[in-house]
Write a protein that holds these residues in place. Structure first.
Motif, PDB file in Angstrom:
ATOM      1  N   ARG A  97     -11.038 104.041  59.208  1.00  0.00           N
ATOM      2  CA  ARG A  97     -10.800 105.481  59.336  1.00  0.00           C
ATOM      3  C   ARG A  97      -9.305 105.694  59.524  1.00  0.00           C
ATOM      4  O   ARG A  97      -8.713 105.226  60.489  1.00  0.00           O
ATOM      5  N   LEU A  98      -8.694 106.394  58.596  1.00  0.00           N
ATOM      6  CA  LEU A  98      -7.270 106.707  58.650  1.00  0.00           C
ATOM      7  C   LEU A  98      -7.113 108.165  59.054  1.00  0.00           C
ATOM      8  O   LEU A  98      -7.820 109.028  58.528  1.00  0.00           O
ATOM      9  N   SER A  99      -6.181 108.417  59.969  1.00  0.00           N
ATOM     10  CA  SER A  99      -5.930 109.791  60.392  1.00  0.00           C
ATOM     11  C   SER A  99      -4.467 109.946  60.797  1.00  0.00           C
ATOM     12  O   SER A  99      -3.744 108.963  60.935  1.00  0.00           O
ATOM     13  N   ILE A 100      -4.061 111.184  61.003  1.00  0.00           N
ATOM     14  CA  ILE A 100      -2.705 111.461  61.472  1.00  0.00           C
ATOM     15  C   ILE A 100      -2.713 111.309  62.978  1.00  0.00           C
ATOM     16  O   ILE A 100      -3.535 111.923  63.664  1.00  0.00           O
ATOM     17  N   HIS A 101      -1.804 110.497  63.507  1.00  0.00           N
ATOM     18  CA  HIS A 101      -1.693 110.328  64.962  1.00  0.00           C
ATOM     19  C   HIS A 101      -0.647 111.278  65.524  1.00  0.00           C
ATOM     20  O   HIS A 101      -0.893 111.970  66.501  1.00  0.00           O
ATOM     21  N   ASP A 102       0.550 111.310  64.913  1.00  0.00           N
ATOM     22  CA  ASP A 102       1.640 112.167  65.386  1.00  0.00           C
ATOM     23  C   ASP A 102       2.438 112.623  64.169  1.00  0.00           C
ATOM     24  O   ASP A 102       3.196 111.842  63.589  1.00  0.00           O
ATOM     25  N   GLU A 103       2.256 113.867  63.798  1.00  0.00           N
ATOM     26  CA  GLU A 103       2.903 114.378  62.590  1.00  0.00           C
ATOM     27  C   GLU A 103       4.419 114.425  62.721  1.00  0.00           C
ATOM     28  O   GLU A 103       5.143 114.152  61.764  1.00  0.00           O
ATOM     29  N   LEU A 104       4.929 114.750  63.904  1.00  0.00           N
ATOM     30  CA  LEU A 104       6.380 114.829  64.099  1.00  0.00           C
ATOM     31  C   LEU A 104       7.053 113.472  63.979  1.00  0.00           C
ATOM     32  O   LEU A 104       8.188 113.367  63.524  1.00  0.00           O
ATOM     33  N   HIS A 106       5.733 111.041  62.183  1.00  0.00           N
ATOM     34  CA  HIS A 106       5.239 110.481  60.909  1.00  0.00           C
ATOM     35  C   HIS A 106       4.373 109.244  61.157  1.00  0.00           C
ATOM     36  O   HIS A 106       4.566 108.200  60.537  1.00  0.00           O
ATOM     37  N   GLN A 107       3.414 109.376  62.066  1.00  0.00           N
ATOM     38  CA  GLN A 107       2.568 108.256  62.450  1.00  0.00           C
ATOM     39  C   GLN A 107       1.119 108.455  62.014  1.00  0.00           C
ATOM     40  O   GLN A 107       0.571 109.546  62.124  1.00  0.00           O
ATOM     41  N   LEU A 108       0.539 107.368  61.530  1.00  0.00           N
ATOM     42  CA  LEU A 108      -0.874 107.322  61.168  1.00  0.00           C
ATOM     43  C   LEU A 108      -1.624 106.500  62.196  1.00  0.00           C
ATOM     44  O   LEU A 108      -1.063 105.600  62.826  1.00  0.00           O
ATOM     45  N   LYS A 109      -2.899 106.786  62.318  1.00  0.00           N
ATOM     46  CA  LYS A 109      -3.793 106.000  63.175  1.00  0.00           C
ATOM     47  C   LYS A 109      -4.789 105.304  62.258  1.00  0.00           C
ATOM     48  O   LYS A 109      -5.398 105.941  61.392  1.00  0.00           O
ATOM     49  N   VAL A 110      -4.929 103.995  62.421  1.00  0.00           N
ATOM     50  CA  VAL A 110      -5.865 103.213  61.619  1.00  0.00           C
ATOM     51  C   VAL A 110      -6.924 102.669  62.573  1.00  0.00           C
ATOM     52  O   VAL A 110      -6.608 101.926  63.502  1.00  0.00           O
ATOM     53  N   LEU A 129      11.526 110.966  53.598  1.00  0.00           N
ATOM     54  CA  LEU A 129      10.539 110.805  54.658  1.00  0.00           C
ATOM     55  C   LEU A 129       9.463 111.901  54.639  1.00  0.00           C
ATOM     56  O   LEU A 129       8.267 111.603  54.645  1.00  0.00           O
ATOM     57  N   GLU A 130       9.869 113.152  54.614  1.00  0.00           N
ATOM     58  CA  GLU A 130       8.911 114.266  54.644  1.00  0.00           C
ATOM     59  C   GLU A 130       8.016 114.269  53.405  1.00  0.00           C
ATOM     60  O   GLU A 130       6.814 114.499  53.498  1.00  0.00           O
ATOM     61  N   ARG A 131       8.607 114.025  52.245  1.00  0.00           N
ATOM     62  CA  ARG A 131       7.834 114.038  51.001  1.00  0.00           C
ATOM     63  C   ARG A 131       6.801 112.912  50.984  1.00  0.00           C
ATOM     64  O   ARG A 131       5.634 113.134  50.653  1.00  0.00           O
ATOM     65  N   VAL A 132       7.220 111.711  51.366  1.00  0.00           N
ATOM     66  CA  VAL A 132       6.292 110.573  51.350  1.00  0.00           C
ATOM     67  C   VAL A 132       5.190 110.766  52.390  1.00  0.00           C
ATOM     68  O   VAL A 132       4.014 110.523  52.117  1.00  0.00           O
ATOM     69  N   PHE A 133       5.546 111.249  53.585  1.00  0.00           N
ATOM     70  CA  PHE A 133       4.519 111.474  54.596  1.00  0.00           C
ATOM     71  C   PHE A 133       3.542 112.552  54.125  1.00  0.00           C
ATOM     72  O   PHE A 133       2.329 112.444  54.343  1.00  0.00           O
ATOM     73  N   GLY A 134       4.044 113.574  53.458  1.00  0.00           N
ATOM     74  CA  GLY A 134       3.175 114.607  52.896  1.00  0.00           C
ATOM     75  C   GLY A 134       2.185 114.032  51.892  1.00  0.00           C
ATOM     76  O   GLY A 134       1.024 114.461  51.835  1.00  0.00           O
ATOM     77  N   GLN A 135       2.615 113.040  51.108  1.00  0.00           N
ATOM     78  CA  GLN A 135       1.713 112.387  50.164  1.00  0.00           C
ATOM     79  C   GLN A 135       0.609 111.636  50.912  1.00  0.00           C
ATOM     80  O   GLN A 135      -0.555 111.653  50.504  1.00  0.00           O
ATOM     81  N   VAL A 137      -0.523 112.390  53.915  1.00  0.00           N
ATOM     82  CA  VAL A 137      -1.407 113.405  54.500  1.00  0.00           C
ATOM     83  C   VAL A 137      -2.413 113.889  53.461  1.00  0.00           C
ATOM     84  O   VAL A 137      -3.617 113.991  53.738  1.00  0.00           O
ATOM     85  N   ARG A 138      -1.955 114.177  52.253  1.00  0.00           N
ATOM     86  CA  ARG A 138      -2.858 114.639  51.193  1.00  0.00           C
ATOM     87  C   ARG A 138      -3.872 113.557  50.824  1.00  0.00           C
ATOM     88  O   ARG A 138      -5.054 113.849  50.604  1.00  0.00           O
ATOM     89  N   LEU A 139      -3.421 112.325  50.746  1.00  0.00           N
ATOM     90  CA  LEU A 139      -4.341 111.225  50.428  1.00  0.00           C
ATOM     91  C   LEU A 139      -5.397 111.071  51.527  1.00  0.00           C
ATOM     92  O   LEU A 139      -6.593 110.930  51.238  1.00  0.00           O
ATOM     93  N   LEU A 140      -4.978 111.109  52.780  1.00  0.00           N
ATOM     94  CA  LEU A 140      -5.935 110.972  53.887  1.00  0.00           C
ATOM     95  C   LEU A 140      -6.946 112.113  53.883  1.00  0.00           C
ATOM     96  O   LEU A 140      -8.126 111.908  54.163  1.00  0.00           O
ATOM     97  N   TYR A 141      -6.493 113.307  53.581  1.00  0.00           N
ATOM     98  CA  TYR A 141      -7.410 114.445  53.501  1.00  0.00           C
ATOM     99  C   TYR A 141      -8.475 114.190  52.435  1.00  0.00           C
ATOM    100  O   TYR A 141      -9.670 114.389  52.670  1.00  0.00           O
ATOM    101  N   ARG A 142      -8.036 113.752  51.267  1.00  0.00           N
ATOM    102  CA  ARG A 142      -8.996 113.478  50.187  1.00  0.00           C
ATOM    103  C   ARG A 142      -9.973 112.377  50.574  1.00  0.00           C
ATOM    104  O   ARG A 142     -11.167 112.473  50.305  1.00  0.00           O
ATOM    105  N   LEU A 143      -9.449 111.321  51.199  1.00  0.00           N
ATOM    106  CA  LEU A 143     -10.324 110.219  51.590  1.00  0.00           C
ATOM    107  C   LEU A 143     -11.352 110.657  52.625  1.00  0.00           C
ATOM    108  O   LEU A 143     -12.493 110.227  52.597  1.00  0.00           O
TER     109      LEU A 143
END
Length: 153
Positions: A97-104, A106-110, A129-135, A137-143
């Protein structure tokens, strides 16, 4: 071509050599944000016919002797020259399960199905940084919301 893609191309990973792959470098951090190590995270589809990726790949840096003098590019979010990665984890996404841990930050939680959890902070040049993190976020949403039978929603 990213480091993980190059690792797959030179190894014995037959079916994964041509798979669609999204990869980025991350710092593995503690929950409070202390840096533990660097890791490359990849999300792949084992078949081009799949609508969504089904595999998580993890790789760690392996230093290869450099031919020239060292020029550290770590502050720019880039790996040092002569560095390669070695694959150390292949996990079906149905057990992750992948999720956003801290958006500010740019951290993910696995979180693995076994309960083990780790945190990854995106490592990228500041301009991207912002563009890649946004990608991510979109991928995690789809998953999470478009995958049938997603684990532990």
């Amino acid at each position: 071509m990213g480091q993980l893609r190059r690792c797959l191309a030179r190894g014995e990973y037959g079916q994964l050599q041509q798979c669609p792959l999204f990869e980025s470098d991350f710092l593995q951090v503690t929950k409070s944000g202390d840096v533990a190590s660097r890791v490359t995270l990849g999300i792949a589809a084992t078949s081009p016919r799949l609508e969504l990726p089904d595999l998580l790949l993890l790789a760690r840096p392996v230093l290869v002797p450099a031919a020239g003098p060292c020029c550290c590019r770590c502050a720019q979010g880039l790996p040092p020259p002569g560095e390669e990665v070695e694959l150390f984890g292949l996990l079906p996404l149905r057990f992750v399960r992948l999720s956003i841990h801290d958006e500010l930050r740019h951290q993910l939680k696995v979180r693995l199905a076994s309960g083990r959890t780790f945190y990854l902070q995106l490592l990228a040049p500041p301009a991207r940084l912002e563009r890649v993190f946004g990608q991510w976020v979109r991928l995690l949403y789809r998953l999470r919301y478009q995958r049938p039978g997603a684990w532990d929603r």
